[in-house]
Design an enzyme around this catalytic site. Structure first.
Site, PDB file in Angstrom:
ATOM      1  N   ASP A 163       0.847  -1.192   0.000  1.00  0.00           N
ATOM      2  CA  ASP A 163       0.000   0.000   0.000  1.00  0.00           C
ATOM      3  C   ASP A 163       0.881   1.240   0.000  1.00  0.00           C
ATOM      4  O   ASP A 163       1.867   1.287   0.739  1.00  0.00           O
ATOM      5  CB  ASP A 163      -0.930   0.042   1.214  1.00  0.00           C
ATOM      6  CG  ASP A 163      -1.928   1.183   1.069  1.00  0.00           C
ATOM      7  OD1 ASP A 163      -2.915   1.017   0.328  1.00  0.00           O
ATOM      8  OD2 ASP A 163      -1.705   2.265   1.651  1.00  0.00           O
TER       9      ASP A 163
HETATM   10  C1  LIG Z   1       2.920   8.795  -4.888  1.00  0.00           C
HETATM   11  C2  LIG Z   1       2.743   7.861  -6.051  1.00  0.00           C
HETATM   12  C3  LIG Z   1       1.788   6.849  -6.032  1.00  0.00           C
HETATM   13  N1  LIG Z   1       1.636   6.018  -7.094  1.00  0.00           N
HETATM   14  C4  LIG Z   1       0.620   4.949  -7.093  1.00  0.00           C
HETATM   15  C5  LIG Z   1       1.144   3.589  -6.599  1.00  0.00           C
HETATM   16  C6  LIG Z   1      -0.132   2.863  -6.241  1.00  0.00           C
HETATM   17  O1  LIG Z   1      -0.589   2.139  -7.403  1.00  0.00           O
HETATM   18  C7  LIG Z   1      -1.124   3.985  -5.937  1.00  0.00           C
HETATM   19  C8  LIG Z   1      -1.563   3.981  -4.495  1.00  0.00           C
HETATM   20  O2  LIG Z   1      -2.663   3.141  -4.335  1.00  0.00           O
HETATM   21  P1  LIG Z   1      -2.632   1.770  -3.535  1.00  0.00           P
HETATM   22  O3  LIG Z   1      -3.933   1.671  -2.783  1.00  0.00           O
HETATM   23  O4  LIG Z   1      -1.366   1.621  -2.769  1.00  0.00           O
HETATM   24  O5  LIG Z   1      -2.605   0.671  -4.679  1.00  0.00           O
HETATM   25  P2  LIG Z   1      -3.597   0.394  -5.895  1.00  0.00           P
HETATM   26  O6  LIG Z   1      -5.017   0.675  -5.510  1.00  0.00           O
HETATM   27  O7  LIG Z   1      -3.071   1.125  -7.108  1.00  0.00           O
HETATM   28  O8  LIG Z   1      -3.391  -1.149  -6.152  1.00  0.00           O
HETATM   29  P3  LIG Z   1      -3.606  -2.398  -5.140  1.00  0.00           P
HETATM   30  O9  LIG Z   1      -4.236  -1.901  -3.857  1.00  0.00           O
HETATM   31  O10 LIG Z   1      -4.474  -3.354  -5.866  1.00  0.00           O
HETATM   32  O11 LIG Z   1      -2.205  -2.937  -4.915  1.00  0.00           O
HETATM   33  O12 LIG Z   1      -0.448   5.225  -6.203  1.00  0.00           O
HETATM   34  C9  LIG Z   1       2.440   6.151  -8.224  1.00  0.00           C
HETATM   35  O13 LIG Z   1       2.293   5.388  -9.194  1.00  0.00           O
HETATM   36  N2  LIG Z   1       3.388   7.126  -8.247  1.00  0.00           N
HETATM   37  C10 LIG Z   1       3.586   7.994  -7.223  1.00  0.00           C
HETATM   38  O14 LIG Z   1       4.481   8.869  -7.308  1.00  0.00           O
END
Ligand SMILES: Cc1cn([C@H]2C[C@H](O)[C@@H](COP(=O)(O)OP(=O)(O)OP(=O)(O)O)O2)c(=O)[nH]c1=O
Length: 192
Positions: free
Chosen positions: A68
């Site tokens: 997460d």
């Molecule tokens: C801060 C930041 C976040 N993110 C993304 C990563 C995660 O995919 C998302 C945060 O949401 P999460 O809830 O961590 O993940 P998700 O819903 O995408 O997938 P899952 O729960 O099924 O694993 O933000 C980036 O891609 N780049 C960035 O710089």
């Protein structure tokens, strides 16, 4: 033994592929990601990663991997914005300041669960209205904690980080590799 990636995030699959790990299947769990009242960002992030890995249905000898990513501005938790309005509010609050990005990784094999949090500091420049509007129009904020992705256009807003770039993107590859080894996944076998 099979490796199950419990994540719908394309970034997490790509980051695993970077270290030569290809999951046998991808089974994103569906859990309630609402923060508890007064919950601190790091504890929240660790709890959600753990709940995700507990919700993945795996065989007794399989390994499940979940993560997460949460953006924290002080005690304020910024998850994935629900719409462009919320993304704009996040970017306005983050611009011109330092914030933290926490990624918690959870690995499970049988009854054993390992968790780790990686905290990075990120400085975002003060954003002009033109920058915010153009970023919102790109839709690159969608599905990303804090409403931005450092690996895309928003990289232009981030002059400085301290911590792990891959953790900010969604999966700290060094810590993840070490956790997979601990869980008995043969990560260094069969490398060319
Ligand atoms: C801060 C930041 C976040 N993110 C993304 C990563 C995660 O995919 C998302 C945060 O949401 P999460 O809830 O961590 O993940 P998700 O819903 O995408 O997938 P899952 O729960 O099924 O694993 O933000 C980036 O891609 N780049 C960035 O710089």
């Amino acid at each position: 033994m099979r490796l199950i990636l419990g994540s719908a995030s394309p970034r997490r699959r790509e980051l695993l592929a970077q270290i030569g790990v290809v999951p046998d299947s991808v089974l994103p769990p569906d859990i309630d990601e609402t923060p508890l009242k007064g919950e601190l960002p790091r504890l929240y992030c660790a709890r959600i990663a753990r709940e995700k890995v507990q919700a993945v249905q795996v065989g007794a000898d399989d390994i499940a991997l979940c993560a997460d990513t949460t953006v924290a501005l002080g005690r304020r938790i910024m998850g994935k914005p629900v719409d462009a309005g919320e993304a704009a509010a996040f970017l306005i609050a983050l611009g011109g300041r330092r914030h933290s990005v926490i990624t918690a990784v959870a690995v499970r094999r049988g009854d054993q669960i390992w968790t780790r949090e990686v905290v990075s500091a990120v400085k975002m420049k003060r954003l002009s209205d033109a920058e915010i509007n153009s970023y919102l129009a790109s839709n690159d904020w969608q599905g990303k904690a804090g409403g931005y992705g450092i690996q895309g256009l928003a990289g232009a807003f981030i002059p400085w980080i301290s911590g792990s770039y891959t953790a900010i993107m969604g999966l700290p590859v060094a810590e993840t590799a070490a956790m997979l080894v601990t869980a008995g996944y043969p990560i260094w076998k069969g490398q060319p």
